[in-house]
Design a protein around this motif. Sequence first.
Motif, PDB file in Angstrom:
ATOM      1  N   GLN A   1      38.809  24.610  40.864  1.00 16.28           N
ATOM      2  CA  GLN A   1      39.274  26.213  40.331  1.00 16.28           C
ATOM      3  C   GLN A   1      38.968  26.950  41.375  1.00 16.28           C
ATOM      4  OE1 GLN A   1      41.860  26.045  39.237  1.00 16.28           O
ATOM      5  NE2 GLN A   1      42.701  27.857  38.154  1.00 16.28           N
ATOM      6  N   VAL A   2      39.280  28.304  41.692  1.00 14.52           N
ATOM      7  CA  VAL A   2      39.136  29.236  42.614  1.00 14.52           C
ATOM      8  C   VAL A   2      38.943  30.374  41.316  1.00 14.52           C
ATOM      9  CG1 VAL A   2      38.443  30.771  44.271  1.00 14.52           C
ATOM     10  CG2 VAL A   2      38.848  28.658  44.659  1.00 14.52           C
ATOM     11  N   GLN A   3      38.959  31.541  40.961  1.00 15.34           N
ATOM     12  CA  GLN A   3      39.172  32.927  40.470  1.00 15.34           C
ATOM     13  C   GLN A   3      38.585  33.640  41.382  1.00 15.34           C
ATOM     14  OE1 GLN A   3      36.376  30.778  38.618  1.00 15.34           O
ATOM     15  NE2 GLN A   3      37.995  29.654  37.630  1.00 15.34           N
ATOM     16  N   LEU A   4      39.799  34.613  42.124  1.00 16.13           N
ATOM     17  CA  LEU A   4      39.385  35.299  42.894  1.00 16.13           C
ATOM     18  C   LEU A   4      39.326  37.722  41.650  1.00 16.13           C
ATOM     19  CD1 LEU A   4      41.925  34.086  45.146  1.00 16.13           C
ATOM     20  CD2 LEU A   4      39.469  34.464  45.186  1.00 16.13           C
ATOM     21  N   VAL A   5      39.090  38.005  42.630  1.00 19.02           N
ATOM     22  CA  VAL A   5      39.101  39.528  41.340  1.00 19.02           C
ATOM     23  C   VAL A   5      39.437  40.060  42.674  1.00 19.02           C
ATOM     24  CG1 VAL A   5      37.487  41.188  40.499  1.00 19.02           C
ATOM     25  CG2 VAL A   5      37.916  37.808  39.410  1.00 19.02           C
ATOM     26  N   GLU A   6      39.912  41.078  43.239  1.00 14.01           N
ATOM     27  CA  GLU A   6      40.715  42.070  43.925  1.00 14.01           C
ATOM     28  C   GLU A   6      39.569  43.964  43.360  1.00 14.01           C
ATOM     29  OE1 GLU A   6      44.068  40.163  44.313  1.00 14.01           O
ATOM     30  OE2 GLU A   6      42.855  40.723  42.700  1.00 14.01           O
ATOM     31  N   SER A   7      39.201  44.191  44.145  1.00 12.00           N
ATOM     32  CA  SER A   7      38.724  46.259  44.442  1.00 12.00           C
ATOM     33  C   SER A   7      39.211  47.206  45.004  1.00 12.00           C
ATOM     34  CB  SER A   7      37.804  45.561  43.580  1.00 12.00           C
ATOM     35  OG  SER A   7      36.827  45.372  44.763  1.00 12.00           O
ATOM     36  N   GLY A   8      39.077  48.059  45.320  1.00 12.53           N
ATOM     37  CA  GLY A   8      38.851  48.824  46.141  1.00 12.53           C
ATOM     38  C   GLY A   8      40.430  49.587  45.936  1.00 12.53           C
ATOM     39  N   GLY A   9      41.524  49.185  45.250  1.00 15.09           N
ATOM     40  CA  GLY A   9      42.540  50.486  45.355  1.00 15.09           C
ATOM     41  C   GLY A   9      42.669  51.371  44.982  1.00 15.09           C
ATOM     42  N   GLY A  10      43.633  52.443  45.352  1.00 13.40           N
ATOM     43  CA  GLY A  10      43.752  53.411  44.847  1.00 13.40           C
ATOM     44  C   GLY A  10      44.634  54.068  45.754  1.00 13.40           C
ATOM     45  N   LEU A  11      44.737  55.961  45.732  1.00 14.67           N
ATOM     46  CA  LEU A  11      45.456  55.999  46.947  1.00 14.67           C
ATOM     47  C   LEU A  11      44.601  57.196  47.839  1.00 14.67           C
ATOM     48  CD1 LEU A  11      48.492  57.974  46.476  1.00 14.67           C
ATOM     49  CD2 LEU A  11      47.380  60.272  44.686  1.00 14.67           C
ATOM     50  N   VAL A  12      45.782  57.640  48.568  1.00 14.81           N
ATOM     51  CA  VAL A  12      45.139  58.070  49.762  1.00 14.81           C
ATOM     52  C   VAL A  12      46.003  59.015  50.680  1.00 14.81           C
ATOM     53  CG1 VAL A  12      45.494  55.750  50.947  1.00 14.81           C
ATOM     54  CG2 VAL A  12      43.840  57.906  52.405  1.00 14.81           C
ATOM     55  N   GLN A  13      45.785  59.624  50.914  1.00 13.07           N
ATOM     56  CA  GLN A  13      47.145  60.607  52.405  1.00 13.07           C
ATOM     57  C   GLN A  13      47.215  59.571  53.064  1.00 13.07           C
ATOM     58  OE1 GLN A  13      45.478  64.101  52.371  1.00 13.07           O
ATOM     59  NE2 GLN A  13      46.949  65.378  51.376  1.00 13.07           N
ATOM     60  N   ALA A  14      47.792  59.743  53.787  1.00 14.81           N
ATOM     61  CA  ALA A  14      48.486  59.217  55.083  1.00 14.81           C
ATOM     62  C   ALA A  14      47.689  59.448  56.397  1.00 14.81           C
ATOM     63  CB  ALA A  14      50.575  59.144  55.118  1.00 14.81           C
ATOM     64  N   GLY A  15      47.899  58.564  57.319  1.00 14.54           N
ATOM     65  CA  GLY A  15      46.855  58.586  57.887  1.00 14.54           C
ATOM     66  C   GLY A  15      44.862  58.059  58.008  1.00 14.54           C
ATOM     67  N   GLY A  16      44.521  58.377  56.354  1.00 15.98           N
ATOM     68  CA  GLY A  16      43.549  57.961  55.708  1.00 15.98           C
ATOM     69  C   GLY A  16      43.195  56.380  55.515  1.00 15.98           C
ATOM     70  N   SER A  17      42.070  55.910  54.968  1.00 13.28           N
ATOM     71  CA  SER A  17      41.232  54.413  55.092  1.00 13.28           C
ATOM     72  C   SER A  17      41.174  54.054  53.886  1.00 13.28           C
ATOM     73  CB  SER A  17      39.819  54.644  56.023  1.00 13.28           C
ATOM     74  OG  SER A  17      40.748  55.004  57.468  1.00 13.28           O
ATOM     75  N   LEU A  18      41.326  52.976  53.567  1.00 12.23           N
ATOM     76  CA  LEU A  18      40.693  52.258  52.240  1.00 12.23           C
ATOM     77  C   LEU A  18      40.266  50.679  52.554  1.00 12.23           C
ATOM     78  CD1 LEU A  18      43.279  52.449  49.431  1.00 12.23           C
ATOM     79  CD2 LEU A  18      41.463  53.675  49.307  1.00 12.23           C
ATOM     80  N   ARG A  19      39.246  50.374  51.795  1.00  9.70           N
ATOM     81  CA  ARG A  19      38.477  49.005  51.782  1.00  9.70           C
ATOM     82  C   ARG A  19      38.934  48.272  51.001  1.00  9.70           C
ATOM     83  NH1 ARG A  19      33.035  46.632  53.853  1.00  9.70           N
ATOM     84  NH2 ARG A  19      32.065  47.437  51.497  1.00  9.70           N
ATOM     85  N   LEU A  20      39.259  46.952  51.060  1.00 10.42           N
ATOM     86  CA  LEU A  20      39.981  46.124  49.631  1.00 10.42           C
ATOM     87  C   LEU A  20      38.376  45.092  49.886  1.00 10.42           C
ATOM     88  CD1 LEU A  20      43.730  45.767  49.605  1.00 10.42           C
ATOM     89  CD2 LEU A  20      42.198  48.001  48.422  1.00 10.42           C
ATOM     90  N   ALA A  21      38.005  44.927  48.436  1.00 14.20           N
ATOM     91  CA  ALA A  21      37.282  43.066  48.102  1.00 14.20           C
ATOM     92  C   ALA A  21      37.902  42.236  47.218  1.00 14.20           C
ATOM     93  CB  ALA A  21      36.044  44.475  47.767  1.00 14.20           C
ATOM     94  N   CYS A  22      37.852  41.466  48.151  1.00 17.77           N
ATOM     95  CA  CYS A  22      37.755  40.494  47.226  1.00 17.77           C
ATOM     96  C   CYS A  22      36.899  39.154  46.787  1.00 17.77           C
ATOM     97  CB  CYS A  22      39.452  39.347  47.279  1.00 17.77           C
ATOM     98  SG  CYS A  22      39.592  38.432  46.054  1.00 17.77           S
ATOM     99  N   ALA A  23      36.210  39.402  45.559  1.00 18.80           N
ATOM    100  CA  ALA A  23      35.334  38.367  45.068  1.00 18.80           C
ATOM    101  C   ALA A  23      35.480  36.709  44.862  1.00 18.80           C
ATOM    102  CB  ALA A  23      34.141  39.524  44.055  1.00 18.80           C
ATOM    103  N   ALA A  24      34.910  35.867  44.900  1.00 17.92           N
ATOM    104  CA  ALA A  24      35.517  34.672  44.811  1.00 17.92           C
ATOM    105  C   ALA A  24      34.362  33.802  44.168  1.00 17.92           C
ATOM    106  CB  ALA A  24      36.253  33.696  45.855  1.00 17.92           C
ATOM    107  N   SER A  25      34.737  32.960  42.869  1.00 23.66           N
ATOM    108  CA  SER A  25      33.594  32.175  42.740  1.00 23.66           C
ATOM    109  C   SER A  25      34.665  30.984  41.791  1.00 23.66           C
ATOM    110  CB  SER A  25      33.370  33.169  41.098  1.00 23.66           C
ATOM    111  OG  SER A  25      34.593  33.040  40.195  1.00 23.66           O
ATOM    112  N   GLY A  26      33.836  29.905  41.776  1.00 24.08           N
ATOM    113  CA  GLY A  26      33.992  28.878  40.771  1.00 24.08           C
ATOM    114  C   GLY A  26      34.068  27.955  42.189  1.00 24.08           C
ATOM    115  N   ARG A  27      34.038  27.998  43.169  1.00 21.30           N
ATOM    116  CA  ARG A  27      33.734  27.404  44.791  1.00 21.30           C
ATOM    117  C   ARG A  27      33.538  27.578  46.075  1.00 21.30           C
ATOM    118  NH1 ARG A  27      39.396  23.123  46.339  1.00 21.30           N
ATOM    119  NH2 ARG A  27      38.125  22.343  48.100  1.00 21.30           N
ATOM    120  N   THR A  28      33.064  26.286  46.905  1.00 17.80           N
ATOM    121  CA  THR A  28      32.186  27.197  48.120  1.00 17.80           C
ATOM    122  C   THR A  28      33.093  27.852  48.541  1.00 17.80           C
ATOM    123  OG1 THR A  28      30.738  24.834  47.894  1.00 17.80           O
ATOM    124  CG2 THR A  28      30.975  26.072  49.815  1.00 17.80           C
ATOM    125  N   PHE A  29      32.650  29.441  48.974  1.00 12.72           N
ATOM    126  CA  PHE A  29      33.728  30.619  48.934  1.00 12.72           C
ATOM    127  C   PHE A  29      34.247  30.084  50.969  1.00 12.72           C
ATOM    128  CE2 PHE A  29      35.472  33.907  50.142  1.00 12.72           C
ATOM    129  CZ  PHE A  29      35.054  34.567  50.821  1.00 12.72           C
TER     130      PHE A  29
END
Length: 123
Positions: A1-29
């Motif tokens: 079994q693998v657990q995945l947890v996302e983070s980094g979302g939000g509100l941004v203006q057009a033309g801007g940037s965001l970085r999403l992250a996803c942390a995994a656990s439970g199995r050899t990533f």
Amino acid sequence: QVQLVESGGGLVQAGGSLRLACAASGRTFSSLGMGWFRQLLGKEREFVATITWSGTTYYVGSVKGRFTISRDNAKNTVYLQMSSLKPEDTAVYYCAAHSRSGIFASRGSYDYWGQGTQVTVSS
């Protein structure tokens, strides 16, 4: 079994940037293929990008040149760097994982999913 947890979302203006992250656990990533999908309310979940265990990447055409998927096996984390964001990129973004070899862009190829993180791009 693998657990995945996302983070980094939000509100941004057009033309801007965001970085999403996803942390995994439970199995050899390092053995997992990882992907990012997105879904607008009332629409089907669509493929965005994927990265194999060896680092090969593949993107949907609409984000090519603007988004970059990467992984840090030491941190059990996959990232989605999003730049030049457009209002049409607004969606809930989901991280997904599979244990197969190869590049996969279909939802059915992924066995594990995160809970999603909202990205909103204002015009």
